[in-house]
Design an enzyme around this catalytic site. Structure first.
Site, PDB file in Angstrom:
ATOM      1  CE  LYS A 136      64.554 -62.894 -99.406  1.00 40.83           C
ATOM      2  NZ  LYS A 136      65.713 -61.980 -99.242  1.00 40.83           N
TER       3      LYS A 136
ATOM      4  CB  VAL B 274      65.029 -48.895 -84.868  1.00 38.14           C
ATOM      5  CG1 VAL B 274      65.174 -47.540 -85.514  1.00 38.14           C
ATOM      6  CG2 VAL B 274      63.849 -48.902 -83.894  1.00 38.14           C
ATOM      7  N   GLY B 275      64.949 -52.387 -86.197  1.00 37.06           N
ATOM      8  CA  GLY B 275      65.247 -53.757 -85.809  1.00 37.06           C
ATOM      9  C   GLY B 275      66.687 -54.111 -86.098  1.00 37.06           C
TER      10      GLY B 275
ATOM     11  N   GLY C 164      68.058 -51.390 -88.781  1.00 35.01           N
ATOM     12  CA  GLY C 164      67.761 -50.001 -88.457  1.00 35.01           C
ATOM     13  C   GLY C 164      68.515 -49.466 -87.257  1.00 35.01           C
ATOM     14  CG  HIS C 165      70.007 -51.845 -83.704  1.00 34.91           C
ATOM     15  ND1 HIS C 165      69.812 -53.016 -84.407  1.00 34.91           N
ATOM     16  CD2 HIS C 165      71.146 -52.028 -82.979  1.00 34.91           C
ATOM     17  CE1 HIS C 165      70.780 -53.867 -84.105  1.00 34.91           C
ATOM     18  NE2 HIS C 165      71.603 -53.297 -83.257  1.00 34.91           N
TER      19      HIS C 165
END
Length: 380
Positions: free
Chosen positions: A108, A209-210, A213-214
């Protein structure tokens, strides 16, 4: 550039520490060298004064192949917090890649700072040069705060960048298959909890809801679920409501997890969503979401189990994106990737079965399966 290489690699941890939390008994170096959370092969501290770049690249394991994991761009409270986040996230990627069946270890990258203020072409190119300096031991991609267009820039200085645009030889937005994989994990959770692999008629609450999520909202509505959403960003909520006016908006995450009759809670923002405050008041019977490092500290998975709440391990169900970017290295084929992501359903069910057979929480069962694959690879 500073390399920190532990003299040996101890057994992989049973659980992960809270994302970005310093340890009172020694901090970063204790985590890296002496704690059960360590075992990283290499940590690289990167600085380019001309562009303002300060970054960390952590390689947890290359037992299964080159370390693969995205680059997060975030305004950390301290450099130590950034290093700890890189350590935690790279370790999680080792487990995620192992259970996704990929021939990759875990790594990462984190870039320190507010991307809205610091992100420039010069900075991204400088970061790409540090990725190049590792000679293929680390392959990067998108994460929180970085996007496809950023990967296109980073790729100009190295050949170990995935998540690029189709115009630049990449696969595009990995959020599509991430959301699809989470949905498959949720279907498996429904099968285990209620005997039917559908969310039809179930009440599902999504926190965040980015990018992912959306898209998860769309899968759930098509499946016939009742969807509740919340997000700290008003614009993200507004976008979902504009596309899907039938969703219910809840004022914040605390209200969402307390919602009466909630069947599934889906954390899809940053980590640490399941902690000593949220678990006791959580009304849902299933937790399955896209966020990384959802368990705030070791022991939370047992608290969930004691309350009869089924937890689908985050690094299992959110692996669709890494499956996509790994495939990009082979010459991207969407149908091939979607078929691999669909197997998250079977993997999740297998983890639930192992947990039941061994009398342990699903998170511990997932760890054991991932550790077994990595151990066998080291012995080969």
């Amino acid at each position: 550039m500073t390399d920190v290489r532990p003299p040996s690699s101890p057994e992989f941890p049973a659980q992960f520490e809270q994302e970005g939390t310093a340890r009172a008994d020694g901090g970063v170096l204790h985590t890296l060298f002496r704690s059960e959370q360590g075992g990283h092969e290499q940590v690289v501290l990167c600085q380019d004064r001309a562009s303002g770049l300060k970054a960390v690249i952590a390689i947890h394991s290359t037992a299964l192949g080159p370390a693969l994991g995205g680059t997060r761009f975030h305004a950390y409270a301290s450099e130590e917090e950034a290093v700890l986040d890189a350590l935690n996230l790279s370790r999680g990627m080792s487990y995620k890649n192992a259970l996704a069946g990929l021939d990759h270890g875990g790594g990462k990258g984190v870039i320190i700072g507010d991307p809205g203020l610091l992100k420039t072409e010069e900075l991204l190119l400088a970061y790409g040069r540090f990725v190049a300096s590792l000679g293929g031991r680390y392959v990067t991609a998108c994460d929180v705060g970085t996007y496809v267009e950023d990967m296109d820039v980073i790729a100009r200085t190295n050949k170990w960048t995935t998540g690029r645009s189709p115009e630049n030889g990449g696969a595009g937005d990995s959020s599509i298959l991430t959301a699809y994989g989470v949905f498959q994990g949720m279907r498996a959770s429904a099968q285990h909890a209620w005997g039917d692999p559908t969310l039809r008629g179930r009440k599902v609450g999504i926190a965040g809801v980015g990018k992912v999520g959306h898209l998860l909202v769309e899968h759930l509505l098509k499946d016939g679920a009742e969807v509740l959403i919340t997000d700290v960003r008003a614009e993200s909520v507004a976008r979902v409501v504009a596309d899907h006016p039938q969703v219910t908006v809840v004022r914040d995450t605390e209200a969402l997890i307390r919602t009466e009759g909630l069947d599934v809670y889906a954390p899809c923002a940053l980590g640490g969503a399941l902690d000593d405050d949220s678990v006791p008041v959580l009304t849902a019977k299933v937790v399955c979401g896209a966020a990384n490092n959802q368990l705030a500290h070791p022991g939370v998975e047992k608290d969930l189990s004691d309350r009869g709440i089924l937890y689908a391990p985050d690094y299992v169900v959110n692996a669709g994106g890494v499956i996509q970017v790994a495939d990009e290295l082979l010459g991207f084929d969407f149908d091939r990737c979607k078929a691999k992501a669909a197997k998250i359903f079977d993997t999740t069910l297998a983890i639930f079965a192992r947990a039941k057979a061994d009398g342990i929480p699903p998170a511990a069962a997932a760890d054991r399966l991932a550790e077994h694959r990595m151990t066998e690879a080291r012995r080969a």
